[in-house]
Design a protein around this motif. Structure first.
Motif, PDB file in Angstrom:
ATOM      1  N   ALA A 296      14.251   4.526   4.731  1.00 43.84           N
ATOM      2  CA  ALA A 296      12.848   4.754   4.372  1.00 43.84           C
ATOM      3  C   ALA A 296      12.750   5.651   3.146  1.00 43.84           C
ATOM      4  N   ASP A 297      13.585   6.669   3.074  1.00 47.74           N
ATOM      5  CA  ASP A 297      13.589   7.553   1.901  1.00 47.74           C
ATOM      6  C   ASP A 297      13.993   6.784   0.644  1.00 47.74           C
ATOM      7  N   ARG A 298      14.999   5.937   0.783  1.00 49.11           N
ATOM      8  CA  ARG A 298      15.480   5.157  -0.360  1.00 49.11           C
ATOM      9  C   ARG A 298      14.404   4.183  -0.849  1.00 49.11           C
TER      10      ARG A 298
ATOM     11  N   ALA B 218       0.828  -1.211   0.000  1.00 57.93           N
ATOM     12  CA  ALA B 218       0.000   0.000   0.000  1.00 57.93           C
ATOM     13  C   ALA B 218       0.859   1.257   0.000  1.00 57.93           C
ATOM     14  N   ASP B 219       1.921   1.239   0.794  1.00 55.26           N
ATOM     15  CA  ASP B 219       2.777   2.413   0.972  1.00 55.26           C
ATOM     16  C   ASP B 219       4.199   1.948   1.257  1.00 55.26           C
ATOM     17  N   PRO B 220       5.179   2.763   0.908  1.00 53.77           N
ATOM     18  CA  PRO B 220       6.548   2.396   1.286  1.00 53.77           C
ATOM     19  C   PRO B 220       6.677   2.434   2.803  1.00 53.77           C
ATOM     20  N   PRO B 221       7.513   1.587   3.377  1.00 58.36           N
ATOM     21  CA  PRO B 221       7.652   1.576   4.837  1.00 58.36           C
ATOM     22  C   PRO B 221       8.240   2.896   5.340  1.00 58.36           C
ATOM     23  N   ASP B 222       7.651   3.443   6.411  1.00 53.09           N
ATOM     24  CA  ASP B 222       8.170   4.667   6.993  1.00 53.09           C
ATOM     25  C   ASP B 222       9.334   4.336   7.921  1.00 53.09           C
ATOM     26  N   GLU B 223       9.913   5.364   8.512  1.00 52.69           N
ATOM     27  CA  GLU B 223      11.101   5.177   9.352  1.00 52.69           C
ATOM     28  C   GLU B 223      10.834   4.185  10.486  1.00 52.69           C
ATOM     29  N   GLU B 224       9.684   4.304  11.124  1.00 51.46           N
ATOM     30  CA  GLU B 224       9.352   3.424  12.242  1.00 51.46           C
ATOM     31  C   GLU B 224       9.236   1.972  11.788  1.00 51.46           C
TER      32      GLU B 224
ATOM     33  N   GLU C 203      21.473   1.001   8.655  1.00 47.25           N
ATOM     34  CA  GLU C 203      22.149   1.765   9.702  1.00 47.25           C
ATOM     35  C   GLU C 203      21.371   3.016  10.073  1.00 47.25           C
ATOM     36  N   ASP C 204      20.655   3.589   9.113  1.00 49.41           N
ATOM     37  CA  ASP C 204      19.890   4.815   9.333  1.00 49.41           C
ATOM     38  C   ASP C 204      18.472   4.579   8.819  1.00 49.41           C
ATOM     39  N   PRO C 205      17.525   4.243   9.716  1.00 49.57           N
ATOM     40  CA  PRO C 205      16.163   3.933   9.261  1.00 49.57           C
ATOM     41  C   PRO C 205      15.496   5.058   8.468  1.00 49.57           C
ATOM     42  N   ALA C 206      15.771   6.299   8.804  1.00 44.87           N
ATOM     43  CA  ALA C 206      15.157   7.415   8.074  1.00 44.87           C
ATOM     44  C   ALA C 206      15.671   7.461   6.637  1.00 44.87           C
ATOM     45  N   ALA C 207      16.981   7.320   6.475  1.00 43.94           N
ATOM     46  CA  ALA C 207      17.561   7.340   5.136  1.00 43.94           C
ATOM     47  C   ALA C 207      17.094   6.123   4.338  1.00 43.94           C
TER      48      ALA C 207
ATOM     49  N   VAL D  85      10.618   0.636   9.059  1.00 42.13           N
ATOM     50  CA  VAL D  85      11.968   0.175   8.690  1.00 42.13           C
ATOM     51  C   VAL D  85      12.739  -0.249   9.931  1.00 42.13           C
ATOM     52  N   ALA D  86      12.697   0.574  10.972  1.00 39.57           N
ATOM     53  CA  ALA D  86      13.431   0.253  12.197  1.00 39.57           C
ATOM     54  C   ALA D  86      12.913  -1.040  12.822  1.00 39.57           C
ATOM     55  N   ALA D  87      11.589  -1.214  12.831  1.00 38.28           N
ATOM     56  CA  ALA D  87      11.008  -2.415  13.426  1.00 38.28           C
ATOM     57  C   ALA D  87      11.369  -3.663  12.630  1.00 38.28           C
ATOM     58  N   LEU D  88      11.283  -3.587  11.302  1.00 36.98           N
ATOM     59  CA  LEU D  88      11.611  -4.738  10.471  1.00 36.98           C
ATOM     60  C   LEU D  88      13.099  -5.070  10.532  1.00 36.98           C
ATOM     61  N   ALA D  89      13.918  -4.029  10.565  1.00 32.35           N
ATOM     62  CA  ALA D  89      15.366  -4.251  10.569  1.00 32.35           C
ATOM     63  C   ALA D  89      15.837  -4.878  11.882  1.00 32.35           C
TER      64      ALA D  89
END
Length: 197
Positions: free
Chosen positions: A71-73, A23-29, A65-69, A31-35
């Motif tokens: 998520a953007d990628r 539905a949507d790309p994973p957000d920072e949160e 290493e950087d969930p925010a980055a 990404v962090a949870a999955l990683a």
């Protein structure tokens, strides 16, 4: 809790994950949870595709290493693959049935009606979009597994083709893992429901 209840709970969680990422790309949160996991053990996965998806998701997580980055990628790749302006893939059952947004879409809507599934008022995707069908499978699995088999029988056979196309269109490890997961999860659920695909 019985083994069947455990399987249903795990399947519902996997369907929830898949519905979300289609539905949507994973957000920072997310990404962090999955990683950081934990994910189900690939060693006890019931088929090779599901095992490959879990292994791929785990390997991807180790690189974050950087969930925010990240998520953007992933948002950029999600847009390239599924949004466009010229998306690489149309992730709709009707597209794979050869009549994009035509009769197969109507058939999905009829199945929802027959199973007593109401459409979500805030849904932005068509009824035959991968995210919507996976969300329906999550709800069926979590609330009434007896209705899962009819849905998979009528509408589950296209997810393997979708997975293959994702592999052909990306070399992004996250989406490659998601492709294997969706193929493996649907195949396992169909098998345990006695549905041939």
């Amino acid at each position: 809790m019985s083994t069947e209840d455990t399987d249903d709970a795990t399947m519902a969680q996997l369907y929830d994950l898949l519905a979300g990422v289609f539905a949507d790309p994973p957000d920072e949160e997310t990404v962090a949870a999955l990683a950081s996991g934990p994910l189900p053990d690939p060693g006890v996965a019931p088929n090779d595709r599901l095992a490959a998806g879990l292994e791929g998701l785990d390997a991807w997580g180790e690189t974050v290493e950087d969930p925010a980055a990240e998520a953007d990628r992933l948002a950029s790749e999600f847009t390239r693959l599924f949004i466009g302006p010229r998306p690489k893939l149309q992730i709709h059952e009707s597209y794979y049935a050869g009549d994009y947004l035509g009769e197969p879409l109507a058939a999905v809507k009829e199945t929802y009606q027959a199973l007593g599934i109401a459409s979500a008022p805030d849904r932005k995707e068509e009824a035959d979009h991968a995210a919507v069908e996976l969300a329906v499978l999550r709800e069926l699995t979590a609330t009434d597994g007896d209705r899962t088999a009819p849905f998979l029988r009528e509408h589950g056979d296209w997810f393997d083709d979708l997975a293959q196309d994702i592999h052909e269109q990306t070399d992004e490890p996250f989406y490659e893992a998601i492709a294997d997961l969706v193929a493996g999860v649907v195949a396992f659920d169909a098998s345990r429901q006695g549905v041939r695909q």
